[in-house]
Scaffold this motif. Structure first.
Motif, mmCIF file in Angstrom:
data_model
loop_
_atom_site.group_PDB
_atom_site.id
_atom_site.type_symbol
_atom_site.label_atom_id
_atom_site.label_comp_id
_atom_site.label_asym_id
_atom_site.label_seq_id
_atom_site.Cartn_x
_atom_site.Cartn_y
_atom_site.Cartn_z
ATOM 1 N N ASP A 1 31.431 -28.514 33.980
ATOM 2 C CA ASP A 1 31.445 -29.550 33.817
ATOM 3 C C ASP A 1 31.341 -30.040 35.620
ATOM 4 N N ALA B 1 42.397 -33.541 36.296
ATOM 5 C CA ALA B 1 41.313 -33.851 35.493
ATOM 6 C C ALA B 1 40.463 -32.565 35.193
ATOM 7 N N ALA C 1 38.776 -30.794 31.664
ATOM 8 C CA ALA C 1 37.101 -30.595 31.601
ATOM 9 C C ALA C 1 36.774 -29.230 31.107
ATOM 10 N N LEU D 1 32.594 -32.685 38.435
ATOM 11 C CA LEU D 1 33.535 -33.777 38.757
ATOM 12 C C LEU D 1 33.418 -34.273 40.154
ATOM 13 N N THR E 1 26.162 -31.841 30.702
ATOM 14 C CA THR E 1 27.445 -32.444 30.531
ATOM 15 C C THR E 1 27.361 -33.511 31.677
ATOM 16 N N GLU E 2 28.077 -34.715 31.484
ATOM 17 C CA GLU E 2 28.076 -35.804 32.426
ATOM 18 C C GLU E 2 29.036 -35.587 33.501
ATOM 19 N N LYS E 3 28.900 -36.245 34.568
ATOM 20 C CA LYS E 3 29.696 -36.131 35.724
ATOM 21 C C LYS E 3 30.794 -37.075 35.489
ATOM 22 N N LYS E 4 32.193 -36.397 35.704
ATOM 23 C CA LYS E 4 33.344 -37.228 35.560
ATOM 24 C C LYS E 4 33.582 -37.615 36.850
#
Lengths: 76, 130
Positions: free
Chosen positions: A32, A24, A28, A34, A2-5
């Protein structure tokens, strides 16, 4: 993978960046990553405390040009 | 066992409201059960009609908090409810004295509560008073 938020808490003060991170985290997925951006040094110390206390994972903290980057992983 | 934290807010001064809101919100998002009791000069600031009203500063820190981007105490209390396990109770005595009805207060508050009930709920908890 998963991409970093990125959670941008720059310019806010304690507990603003922490609250933005928690909001956030609600949206998520488990696993994930963050990354919180904060210009508040107190938050940079407090966020890892919170993350460890509630059982998420603190991955890293570093400071660059007056901005702290706190990276965590949602565990549950 | 879940840790219980009670926050009693009686002051209408900005710094005290801010500290109370910080304790309530951080405790709530850290997994504590949080009970907040609003009375005296704190309560009118939670009336719908007073949402634009600024709480007076006690000293220089209060003034500074307005000019910097410190999260407003009202939004911290609201986040304590929405993101954590906080419940905020308006004091029924203060409501009687001020002639406030439940619909006059912001939506995120619980039903008016008397001291007897709050004291019994606050038993065996950590109590913070502002």
């Amino acid at each position: 993978m998963t991409e970093k938020k990125v959670v941008d808490g720059r310019g806010s003060f304690c507990p603003g960046p922490l609250m933005e991170l928690i909001a956030a985290l609600k949206n998520a997925q488990v696993g994930d990553e963050l990354e919180v951006l904060s210009t508040d040094k107190g938050s940079a110390q407090d966020i890892p405390e919170w993350v460890n206390k509630v059982g998420h994972q603190h991955l890293s903290t570093h400071e660059a040009d007056g901005v702290w980057h706190i990276t965590i992983r949602k565990v549950k | 066992m879940v840790q219980k934290t009670c926050v009693v807010v009686v002051s209408g001064e900005r710094e005290r409201l801010q500290m109370a809101a910080m304790v309530a919100s951080v405790a709530a998002v850290s997994g504590h059960e949080v009970l907040v009791f609003l009375s005296m000069n704190a309560l009118p600031l939670f009336m719908k009609a007073n949402q634009a009203l600024e709480a007076p500063s006690e000293g220089p820190m209060g003034n500074l908090m307005v000019s910097r981007r410190v999260p407003e105490y009202r939004s911290l209390f609201e986040q304590a409810v929405s993101l954590g396990e906080a419940r905020i109770f308006p004091c029924s005595m203060a409501m009687d004295v001020l002639s406030i009805a439940r619909p006059d207060l912001v939506e995120y508050l619980e039903e008016p509560t008397g001291l007897t009930k709050f004291l019994s709920d606050a038993q065996d908890s950590q109590v913070w008073t502002f």
